[in-house]
Design a protein around this motif. Sequence first.
Motif: not given
Length: 211
Positions: A80-84, A91-94, A139-140
Amino acid sequence: MRCLAISATLIAFAASTSTATLAEVISGTAFSSGNWEGAAETDANGAFSNCYATVGFVSGETLWFSLYPNNTLTLYASSPSVPRTPGQEMETQVMVETGFPWSGVATAVDQSYVALDFANLDEATDFLTQGSYLRMIGVGMDQAFEVRGLGGALAQARGCLAKQQATAMAGGNPAPAAPAGLKPILGTGGATTPVTQMRRPEGLAGPTTAP
């Protein structure tokens, strides 16, 4: 570190400003595994779409795993704190506690959820169930999420997927959609602030991006 995963109360899509037809949960397919809940869903045309497993956190974040008939898996995550911005790519890592991280491009499917696609269901399951915490970077949401019980939840989701695929191959149709509205909370898992409802990620579709 987000470690207070709780059993979320699932609801059907709320009224939306979008004109798109929304998916529905298939009656009789709901399951739970610890703090996780899941079910099978139809697409906008009433045909089987996917089986999912999802969990909510007291801080408001949601993890949602959808398994598709083409042997793929998509991880949807919201905060909820990261609007899209719909369509935004990141680019992301899991990562989990062991093994190498998975790298790819996450896409915002609406203002809340980002989606990460895994092209092989077996490989995705093996990777995601290696540990008790899952971390996403880029992704924040750079924090660790407790995912204890995910292995059992994905096993049930895979059983759901196999059953729905067998029904489709036999020429059967999904059962009528479950009625809209809140479903009972299964428990708070030791958390002090239970989630009262969870919004399903909009724009759900099968994966298009290979890892």
